[in-house]
Design a protein around this motif. Structure first.
Motif, PDB file in Angstrom:
ATOM      1  N   TRP A  99       0.832  -1.203   0.000  1.00 17.93           N
ATOM      2  CA  TRP A  99       0.000   0.000   0.000  1.00 17.93           C
ATOM      3  C   TRP A  99       0.872   1.260   0.000  1.00 17.93           C
ATOM      4  N   THR A 100       1.915   1.248   0.813  1.00 18.85           N
ATOM      5  CA  THR A 100       2.808   2.398   0.875  1.00 18.85           C
ATOM      6  C   THR A 100       3.600   2.549  -0.411  1.00 18.85           C
ATOM      7  N   ILE A 101       4.064   1.422  -0.967  1.00 21.57           N
ATOM      8  CA  ILE A 101       4.825   1.470  -2.212  1.00 21.57           C
ATOM      9  C   ILE A 101       3.978   2.062  -3.338  1.00 21.57           C
ATOM     10  N   LEU A 102       2.713   1.688  -3.397  1.00 22.74           N
ATOM     11  CA  LEU A 102       1.839   2.195  -4.458  1.00 22.74           C
ATOM     12  C   LEU A 102       1.557   3.686  -4.298  1.00 22.74           C
ATOM     13  N   ALA A 103       1.873   4.235  -3.121  1.00 23.89           N
ATOM     14  CA  ALA A 103       1.722   5.675  -2.899  1.00 23.89           C
ATOM     15  C   ALA A 103       3.013   6.430  -3.165  1.00 23.89           C
ATOM     16  N   SER A 104       4.055   5.734  -3.626  1.00 22.97           N
ATOM     17  CA  SER A 104       5.382   6.343  -3.719  1.00 22.97           C
ATOM     18  C   SER A 104       5.568   7.255  -4.923  1.00 22.97           C
ATOM     19  N   GLY A 105       4.520   7.449  -5.714  1.00 19.85           N
ATOM     20  CA  GLY A 105       4.641   8.367  -6.836  1.00 19.85           C
ATOM     21  C   GLY A 105       4.517   9.826  -6.441  1.00 19.85           C
ATOM     22  N   TYR A 106       4.252  10.083  -5.165  1.00 19.31           N
ATOM     23  CA  TYR A 106       4.089  11.456  -4.688  1.00 19.31           C
ATOM     24  C   TYR A 106       5.401  12.222  -4.824  1.00 19.31           C
ATOM     25  N   GLU A 107       5.334  13.430  -5.373  1.00 22.31           N
ATOM     26  CA  GLU A 107       6.521  14.262  -5.569  1.00 22.31           C
ATOM     27  C   GLU A 107       6.489  15.434  -4.594  1.00 22.31           C
ATOM     28  N   PRO A 108       7.412  15.468  -3.622  1.00 21.92           N
ATOM     29  CA  PRO A 108       7.367  16.541  -2.628  1.00 21.92           C
ATOM     30  C   PRO A 108       7.859  17.892  -3.140  1.00 21.92           C
ATOM     31  N   ARG A 109       8.534  17.909  -4.296  1.00 24.16           N
ATOM     32  CA  ARG A 109       9.047  19.176  -4.817  1.00 24.16           C
ATOM     33  C   ARG A 109       7.932  19.897  -5.583  1.00 24.16           C
ATOM     34  N   ASP A 110       7.394  20.940  -4.988  1.00 25.24           N
ATOM     35  CA  ASP A 110       6.329  21.698  -5.629  1.00 25.24           C
ATOM     36  C   ASP A 110       6.892  22.999  -6.201  1.00 25.24           C
ATOM     37  N   PHE A 111       6.008  23.868  -6.664  1.00 18.73           N
ATOM     38  CA  PHE A 111       6.454  25.120  -7.266  1.00 18.73           C
ATOM     39  C   PHE A 111       7.230  25.965  -6.264  1.00 18.73           C
ATOM     40  N   ALA A 112       6.740  25.992  -5.014  1.00 19.88           N
ATOM     41  CA  ALA A 112       7.402  26.813  -3.995  1.00 19.88           C
ATOM     42  C   ALA A 112       8.844  26.339  -3.767  1.00 19.88           C
ATOM     43  N   TYR A 113       9.046  25.020  -3.809  1.00 18.53           N
ATOM     44  CA  TYR A 113      10.403  24.482  -3.649  1.00 18.53           C
ATOM     45  C   TYR A 113      11.311  24.968  -4.777  1.00 18.53           C
ATOM     46  N   HIS A 114      10.858  24.813  -6.011  1.00 20.49           N
ATOM     47  CA  HIS A 114      11.701  25.189  -7.146  1.00 20.49           C
ATOM     48  C   HIS A 114      11.981  26.688  -7.154  1.00 20.49           C
ATOM     49  N   GLU A 115      11.004  27.501  -6.764  1.00 16.48           N
ATOM     50  CA  GLU A 115      11.229  28.942  -6.712  1.00 16.48           C
ATOM     51  C   GLU A 115      12.238  29.278  -5.613  1.00 16.48           C
ATOM     52  N   ALA A 116      12.122  28.601  -4.476  1.00  9.77           N
ATOM     53  CA  ALA A 116      13.070  28.833  -3.383  1.00  9.77           C
ATOM     54  C   ALA A 116      14.476  28.398  -3.783  1.00  9.77           C
ATOM     55  N   LYS A 117      14.568  27.286  -4.514  1.00 11.19           N
ATOM     56  CA  LYS A 117      15.882  26.812  -4.949  1.00 11.19           C
ATOM     57  C   LYS A 117      16.497  27.791  -5.945  1.00 11.19           C
ATOM     58  N   ARG A 118      15.665  28.368  -6.801  1.00 13.54           N
ATOM     59  CA  ARG A 118      16.178  29.329  -7.785  1.00 13.54           C
ATOM     60  C   ARG A 118      16.768  30.552  -7.095  1.00 13.54           C
ATOM     61  N   GLN A 119      16.191  30.960  -5.982  1.00  8.05           N
ATOM     62  CA  GLN A 119      16.649  32.158  -5.285  1.00  8.05           C
ATOM     63  C   GLN A 119      17.662  31.862  -4.179  1.00  8.05           C
ATOM     64  N   LEU A 120      17.963  30.588  -3.978  1.00  7.33           N
ATOM     65  CA  LEU A 120      18.776  30.183  -2.841  1.00  7.33           C
ATOM     66  C   LEU A 120      20.130  30.887  -2.818  1.00  7.33           C
ATOM     67  N   MET A 121      20.786  30.934  -3.978  1.00  8.50           N
ATOM     68  CA  MET A 121      22.103  31.571  -4.064  1.00  8.50           C
ATOM     69  C   MET A 121      22.071  32.739  -5.045  1.00  8.50           C
ATOM     70  N   ALA A 122      20.920  33.340  -5.184  1.00 11.15           N
ATOM     71  CA  ALA A 122      20.754  34.412  -6.174  1.00 11.15           C
ATOM     72  C   ALA A 122      21.573  35.644  -5.832  1.00 11.15           C
ATOM     73  N   ARG A 123      21.977  35.775  -4.589  1.00 16.42           N
ATOM     74  CA  ARG A 123      22.694  36.980  -4.171  1.00 16.42           C
ATOM     75  C   ARG A 123      24.201  36.811  -4.235  1.00 16.42           C
TER      76      ARG A 123
END
Length: 566
Positions: free
Chosen positions: A78-102
């Protein structure tokens, strides 16, 4: 050691030799998981069919053992069949883009989150590991991309480790006592280090340079308490290390990923980064268990915090290479699981957990029961061989039994094949012979015994045979039983299923004992000396890096005067 040194079956590398994101769950893998689930259900229905029931004693032993295994298998699927969940959402990618922007190109690599500069601490917990192992980890931790402070937390009180920390540009902390073991070591460091985030690495886990870059952006969500990454191993040159590593492959590749969907992925003690505020809220890392990692995660989940797991391999370490190290590691882990089961039942209405979290922690708390029940199955064939007591009705043919049995076990072997790329007999061996370890862990929890703290990756100081007396006794008993069974079958002119089953179990134990013989002939890896109970313990020591270190990466800890850091 680098990530690129990993065996190809553990991760996928890009053109530069760096680990890349773990692949999503494939449709074929999902199909195999569904087939495995159907096989599990069919096997259990076959066993529970009253028409198939045999003699009470062996039948009851099979039902108890297989019920535990089937329940764990179903919940895992049951848990394995739920493993397609992707925790990286838009907010993550935007935060990563700005992480070292300075980064202005002048060496300022301060990480920013939500436009705020971050102060990050990296803790390396040390307790008697070999200096060369610690040096490798310290060097990699200091070199992590993004400004941070690296701390060596030495409960082993070694002047050699202190020298290594100074030479590589890391702060060194030696505390007054070793109370609370690893958890106490971290909590003590938190009274000195003041970073908003802190990462934890065991002394034998070498982080990838991008560890912070890949994990910090998740903290743009103010509810995230910690981000966990998998344990991967590079020292797969013994039966024990290979078996121990491959046993965890499904867990790290799919089970933990599936738990993201239920906000139930838990901490595994290393290769993890925490939000300081979350840990402060629960009073620090849990110190009342040697499995401080799972208990800390459970407490955070009960307080409503969120956890994140990513399957990217961002640190590589050492699996236990010896029977002694493996036994002590599994004893510690199993004790933590049984403590949850017997003292903090996740199903209790007093636990502030969601329904999904209750189920996932129940799986964690009961998992090591699957390591005890093989002892019951080892005894079933001798009952038939000596006393003619059969678990199944005499009308059930060996072929019928084999078909349903294969539906349960064989399909799961195929499932594991998807994870590690081939059948690993070492995993089957350790899973079959580890029952004395888990039985001892359960008994320790029932009796309230303290298992102590041991270095997982240590070399063996004692003979491996000191740790496998129950397995040796079982091997002698099953070997004698096999001789009796073969003599009986020769007399009857047919090969009985019980004989084949017993021979298989005997060979599995023989393989394990053979590994013990090879280990005894191999010289143990030297360890750093540990402090003894009678040894004088210095006051807390905080030593700063040598002046040549990069001051931008290792600024003076908040509240610590320069004259205190000598």
């Amino acid at each position: 050691m680098t990530i690129s040194a990993l065996p190809s079956n553990l991760t996928r590398l890009d053109g530069r030799g760096h680990a890349v994101r773990a692949a999503e769950t494939s449709a074929l893998f999902v199909l195999v998981a569904v087939c495995a689930t159907i096989g599990v259900i069919a096997y259990m229905l076959f066993l529970l069919n009253p028409a198939n029931r045999g003699d009470l004693l062996p039948y009851g032993m099979v039902i108890v053992a297989e019920s535990v295994l089937v329940l764990q298998a179903l919940l895992s699927m049951w848990t394995i069949l739920a493993s397609g969940y992707e925790p990286r959402d838009f907010a993550y990618h935007e935060a990563k883009r700005q992480l070292m922007a300075r980064d202005d190109g002048r060496g300022d690599d301060t990480l920013h989150l939500d436009s705020r500069p971050l102060l990050i601490d990296v803790f390396i917990t040390v307790y008697g590991e070999a200096p060369d192992v610690v040096a490798r980890t310290v060097l990699a931790a200091v070199a992590l991309r993004g400004a941070h402070r690296t701390w060596v937390l030495d409960d082993g009180q070694s002047d050699e480790i202190r020298r290594i920390a100074a030479e590589h540009g890391a702060w060194y902390v030696r505390r007054l006592s070793s109370h609370g073991a690893k958890a106490g070591n971290i909590n003590h460091a938190l009274t000195i280090a003041k970073g908003e985030l802190f990462a934890v690495f065991d002394a034998d886990f070498t982080p990838d340079p991008d560890f912070l870059i890949e994990t910090v952006p998740f903290f743009t969500d103010s509810n995230v308490a910690f981000v966990q990454t998998p344990q991967a191993y590079n020292n797969l040159h013994t039966v024990i290390s290979r078996g121990a590593a491959y046993m965890q492959s499904v867990f790290y590749r799919f089970i933990q990923r599936g738990r993201n969907r239920f906000n139930a992925a838990f901490c595994v003690g290393t290769n993890v980064i925490f939000r300081r505020a979350a840990v402060d809220e629960i009073g620090g890392i849990h110190t009342d268990s040697k499995s401080e990692d799972v208990w800390t995660a459970l407490t955070l989940h009960e307080r409503g915090w969120r956890s994140v797991y990513i399957a990217d391999i961002l640190a590589v370490g050492d699996a236990p290479e010896t029977i002694e190290a493996y036994s002590k590691q599994q004893l510690r882990w199993a004790t933590g699981g049984f403590e949850i089961l017997l003292t903090h039942n996740p199903l209790s209405p007093r636990r502030r957990l969601t329904g999904d979290q209750r189920i996932q922690y129940l799986v964690t708390a009961t998992f090591y029961l699957t390591g005890i029940v093989p002892a019951l199955l080892l005894l079933v064939p001798p009952l038939e061989i000596y006393f003619d007591l059969r678990p199944m009705n005499i009308g059930v043919t060996a072929v019928t039994w084999a078909v349903f049995y294969a539906g349960f076990y064989l399909v799961q072997v195929v499932l594991a094949w998807f994870v590690v790329g081939s059948f690993r007999w070492e995993t089957l061996t350790l899973a079959t012979v580890s029952f004395p370890i888990y039985a001892k862990a359960l008994w320790n929890v029932i009796c309230g015994r303290d298992v102590g703290w041991h270095v997982t990756g240590s070399g063996s100081r004692r003979s491996p045979f000191d740790f496998i007396v129950p397995q040796l006794l079982f091997f002698a008993f099953l070997g004698l039983t096999s001789v009796v069974a073969i003599a009986r079958d020769v007399h009857n002119g047919t090969l009985a299923l019980a004989t084949a089953w017993n021979l298989t179990n005997t060979l599995i134990l023989a393989a394990f004992i053979g590994a013990a013989f090879r280990e005894r002939r191999r010289p143990p890896r030297p360890l750093a000396a540990l402090p003894t109970a009678d040894a004088p313990r210095p006051i807390t020591v905080v030593a700063r890096p040598l002046p040549a270190s990069d001051s931008s990466r290792s600024p003076a800890p908040s509240g610590l005067r320069a004259e205190d850091a000598r």
